[in-house]
Scaffold this motif. Structure first.
Motif, PDB file in Angstrom:
ATOM      1  N   ASP A 271      64.331  40.305 111.638  1.00 37.31           N
ATOM      2  CA  ASP A 271      64.855  38.943 111.454  1.00 37.31           C
ATOM      3  C   ASP A 271      66.173  39.006 110.682  1.00 37.31           C
ATOM      4  N   ALA A 272      66.263  40.002 109.774  1.00 40.73           N
ATOM      5  CA  ALA A 272      67.510  40.173 109.018  1.00 40.73           C
ATOM      6  C   ALA A 272      68.635  40.587 109.963  1.00 40.73           C
ATOM      7  N   SER A 276      71.802  38.297 110.115  1.00 44.82           N
ATOM      8  CA  SER A 276      73.085  38.855 109.668  1.00 44.82           C
ATOM      9  C   SER A 276      74.039  39.110 110.839  1.00 44.82           C
ATOM     10  N   LYS A 295      66.766  30.720 106.770  1.00 37.87           N
ATOM     11  CA  LYS A 295      67.559  31.907 106.455  1.00 37.87           C
ATOM     12  C   LYS A 295      68.936  31.850 107.117  1.00 37.87           C
ATOM     13  N   ILE A 296      68.998  31.311 108.322  1.00 37.23           N
ATOM     14  CA  ILE A 296      70.294  31.218 109.014  1.00 37.23           C
ATOM     15  C   ILE A 296      71.179  30.187 108.316  1.00 37.23           C
ATOM     16  N   ASN A 299      75.116  29.552 108.572  1.00 38.02           N
ATOM     17  CA  ASN A 299      75.899  30.774 108.835  1.00 38.02           C
ATOM     18  C   ASN A 299      76.455  30.843 110.252  1.00 38.02           C
TER      19      ASN A 299
ATOM     20  N   PRO B  54      67.791  31.395 100.350  1.00 33.87           N
ATOM     21  CA  PRO B  54      67.217  32.078 101.512  1.00 33.87           C
ATOM     22  C   PRO B  54      68.279  32.582 102.486  1.00 33.87           C
ATOM     23  N   SER B  55      69.329  31.805 102.701  1.00 26.85           N
ATOM     24  CA  SER B  55      70.325  32.206 103.705  1.00 26.85           C
ATOM     25  C   SER B  55      71.188  33.379 103.238  1.00 26.85           C
ATOM     26  N   GLU B  56      71.124  33.687 101.931  1.00 23.37           N
ATOM     27  CA  GLU B  56      71.962  34.783 101.432  1.00 23.37           C
ATOM     28  C   GLU B  56      71.192  36.099 101.304  1.00 23.37           C
ATOM     29  N   TYR B  58      69.737  37.945 103.484  1.00 23.80           N
ATOM     30  CA  TYR B  58      69.950  38.955 104.523  1.00 23.80           C
ATOM     31  C   TYR B  58      71.406  39.077 104.979  1.00 23.80           C
ATOM     32  N   THR B  59      72.345  38.612 104.179  1.00 28.50           N
ATOM     33  CA  THR B  59      73.728  38.703 104.633  1.00 28.50           C
ATOM     34  C   THR B  59      74.185  40.166 104.704  1.00 28.50           C
ATOM     35  N   ILE B  60      75.058  40.442 105.658  1.00 28.71           N
ATOM     36  CA  ILE B  60      75.632  41.786 105.808  1.00 28.71           C
ATOM     37  C   ILE B  60      77.134  41.669 105.609  1.00 28.71           C
TER      38      ILE B  60
END
Lengths: 441, 294
Positions: A271-272, A276, A295-296, A299, B54-56, B58-60
């Motif tokens: 999911d990451a 990402s 999580k999204i 973004n 939460p949205s941060e 998994y940031t790449i």
């Protein structure tokens, strides 16, 4: 040293006090009434006593189960309900121990692929349905009630919630690659072509067409109309040409690096990888849709589409189902049945379930659930409902664990590129057959 | 003149030695710092994740320092389940089980270290043999036992067994430590009129304090983090421990609220960290003196 001895004695006294005062009331199933399955109609006033229910889960899903139990309490105030709610991990070990000791709960949460199915632990619910004049086909959401009846006609549970899959896609990556968004009439060949077009970069900068989600191995045999085994688990179909063709598709996508290989897929949670923006597509189960949306965040733009169609024109999908069953050794079967019926068919309960899955009750699925959107998005949940009717039951796990392990080994040979799909099938199909044969011995 | 040259040589030699020592020291510090950072990184990542939205998470590329620091994960995470109750239960279980482990293991170890019979070796081999049995094998028989005596869904199965031996590893560790204490001390106490139990608690126990603290620290870490036993023996939410509570952040399909999980895990790991910092001197001493290495 005297102080030490005094401390030790004091601690022993505290211990004895704690032990003496601890409650022992959590596990007694003293049915005080109605152990009578011949009653003609349900009457909330005549059902009383005590039952223990056992289930698992976390977050909103678990809260929905607890709220459903509260609804039951309101309907059956004379029934005392002891609740055992556990984290999803390791429930089997606890259940094995409780069944061996003869004090398992009266009502047990289960899935049609769970190992308790086709065993001798669970009560046949058919007489209860007949007695209460319930026709499951009329009551339940199409596709929800599959798998709860064994081939010899024993009904081992009733459904409560279901989940299917959609393919979530990152619109930004599609736009950058100049690839049109997928539509629900796409096929697996279209999918493979799109996945390759969306893949770019190399090494740590590689963007993949699709993540390597654990569900893909479950989907794989069905891509071209194949299946892993027949309905009564007596014959494997892994070596059918349609299934081999599907496994070759996975092999091809790994070789083309449109799917991450083993090393890349272990580098981060899948999911990451989607969140990402390292992968363009993600098989999104309803059970994780809200989490993923959170999580999204803002973004990137994303959408969902039904999974691709097989050559018969059917969108390939997998469903995960959760229901409740009755322990054959329950001492209060009437109350246990009342609980199962309530959490499976009561409208108020099913409206609660709509927040965490597709409710079993058709009325709730068609109204409450269908009108809801995935939290923090404008994506309608009804898309998941559309996928349910044709969805295949989760094909591996539970009662056929050994065959599952062998199939996973087969898939690993392909994904690690140790063997071609054909070679892996030649090697493992006979072993899967042996494992299925063992189930029936 | 000769003396002057000799002094110069000595000075140069001293300077060279000092320089090489300084270089060695710098290399040591650099190496240790790199290793310390490597080992501390998961913990630092846990802290960072606990402070992220939460949205941060998994940031790449991954960010160690969040762009927006949020404390909500701590409050929301704590309210996600009854963590106050879980903490209390964990404290009760850990405190009592550790006391039981330390005292009962010490008594058994003292017996093996000081009282010899023809069966001593055999009995000690049996004790050590229990270390080879995986806990999973014992689960069903012990569950049936506790079920028959009505202890399921109480904290008793997590506490009481600790008062009956305290575990083979702890017995072994303490026995090794007891054996390092000269027998002349026992003999002197006997001359002074002490009996075996008086020798045990007046002479031996104070002498093995570092080993007892080692056993205590190991036992605290085990009971604080134990997941399997509470899962098997406990049913009610009000009896659950922290290790079970943390698992509730994960749903049936493996998806988890990782930022809240990290926040609550961070809170629950702090008591252990403090304890280890306080007891580490004794802990290291206990491990070293008993001759047991990791």
């Amino acid at each position: 040293m005297r102080k030490l001895t005094t401390l030790f004695v004091a601690i022993m006294m505290i211990l004895l006090f704690t032990v003496a005062c601890s409650s022992d009331d959590g596990n007694n199933n003293n049915a005080s009434s109605s152990d009578n399955t011949d009653a003609n109609t349900e009457n909330t006033e005549t059902i009383s006593g005590e039952i223990t229910i056992m289930g698992w889960g976390g977050g909103n899903e678990l809260q929905a189960r607890k709220d459903a139990t509260d609804v039951f309490r309101e309907l059956y105030p004379d029934v005392k309900v002891n609740e055992i709610w556990l984290p999803a991990d390791s429930v089997d070990q606890k259940l094995d121990a409780a069944l061996a000791a003869g004090d398992a709960a009266d009502v047990i949460m289960m899935s049609p692929d769970w190992k308790g199915l086709r065993s001798q632990w669970l009560e046949d619910l058919t007489p209860y349905l007949e007695r209460d004049n319930i026709d499951p086909e009329e009551v339940f959401t199409p596709g929800a009630d599959e798998g709860y009846v064994t081939p010899d006609g024993v009904r081992e549970g009733l459904p409560t919630t279901q989940s299917t899959f959609m393919i979530a896609y990152n619109k930004n990556i599609f736009d950058d690659a100049g690839v049109p968004y997928p539509t629900e009439d796409w096929t697996w060949d279209d999918f493979a072509e799109i996945a390759k077009q969306l893949s770019s970069g190399s090494g740590a900068d590689r963007t993949y067409g699709m993540v390597r989600h654990w569900i893909q191995n479950r989907f794989a045999p069905f891509f071209y109309g194949g299946k892993p085994y027949n309905e009564d688990w007596t014959q494997q179909h892994i070596d059918d040409p349609e299934t081999i063709k599907a496994l070759e598709l996975i092999e091809d996508l790994i070789k083309a690096e449109a799917l991450p290989d083993d090393a890349a897929s272990e580098s981060m949670p899948m999911d990451a990888m989607f969140v990402s923006q390292k992968a363009a597509m993600y098989p999104l189960g309803l059970f994780e849709a809200a989490d993923l949306a959170e999580k999204i965040g803002d973004n990137f733009e994303w959408g969902v589409v039904l999974p691709p169609k097989d050559p018969n024109g059917k969108n390939v999908n997998i469903k995960f189902q959760t229901g409740f069953a009755m322990n054959k050794d329950s001492e209060n079967k009437e109350a246990a049945w009342a609980y199962i019926k309530t959490v499976s068919m009561n409208k108020e309960v099913n409206d609660l379930y709509a927040k965490v899955g597709i409710p079993a009750l058709k009325e709730s699925a068609d109204t409450t659930f269908a009108e809801m959107t995935i939290p923090n998005t404008d994506i309608k949940q009804v898309e998941y409902l559309r996928g349910l009717e044709d969805a295949e039951m989760a094909p591996w796990g539970g009662a056929i664990n050994k065959a599952t392990d062998i199939f996973e080994q087969l898939m690993e040979e392909i994904t690690t590129q140790k063997s071609t799909a054909k070679e892996a099938v030649e090697k493992y199909a006979p072993l899967i057959q042996e494992a299925l044969d063992e189930v029936h011995q | 003149m000769k003396e002057h040259v000799e002094i110069q040589k000595q000075t140069t030699k001293f300077r060279n030695k000092k320089t090489s020592e300084t270089i060695n020291q710098i290399i040591n510090y650099v190496l240790l710092t790199v290793l310390a950072l490597a080992f501390a990184f998961p913990f630092l990542w846990m802290i960072a994740t606990a402070l992220k939205t939460p949205s941060e998470v998994y940031t790449i590329p991954p960010k160690l320092i969040p762009s927006t620091i949020t404390w909500d994960n701590f409050t929301e995470g704590w309210q996600y389940a009854d963590f106050t109750r879980y903490t209390w239960n964990t404290l009760v279980v850990t405190t009592l089980a550790v006391l039981g482990t330390v005292f009962s293991a010490a008594i058994v170890a003292y017996g093996f270290a000081r009282f010899n019979s023809r069966l001593s070796g055999f009995l000690f081999a049996i004790v050590l043999g229990t270390m080879m049995l995986p806990n999973q094998i014992l689960l069903i028989p012990t569950y049936i036992l506790f079920s028959k005596i009505g202890w399921i869904d109480t904290l008793k199965p997590l506490i009481v067994p600790s008062f009956f031996g305290g575990g083979a590893f702890n017995i072994f560790l303490l026995r090794q430590f007891f054996k390092t204490i000269p027998k002349e001390l026992d003999q002197a106490a006997i001359i002074d009129g002490a009996n075996s139990f008086q020798i045990f608690y007046k002479i031996m126990l104070p002498a093995v304090r570092p080993a007892m603290i080692t056993v205590a620290v190991l036992s605290i870490a085990f009971h604080w983090n134990d997941f399997l036993n509470p899962l098997i023996y406990l049913n009610s939410d009000h009896n659950f421990t922290l290790a079970i509570g943390l698992q509730f952040f994960q749903n049936s399909y493996g998806s988890s609220q990782i930022q809240m999980l990290m926040a609550v895990a961070l809170i629950t790991v702090i008591p252990l960290l403090i304890l280890f910092l306080i007891g580490q001197r004794y802990f290291v001493q206990g491990i070293t003196m008993s001759g047991i290495k990791g």
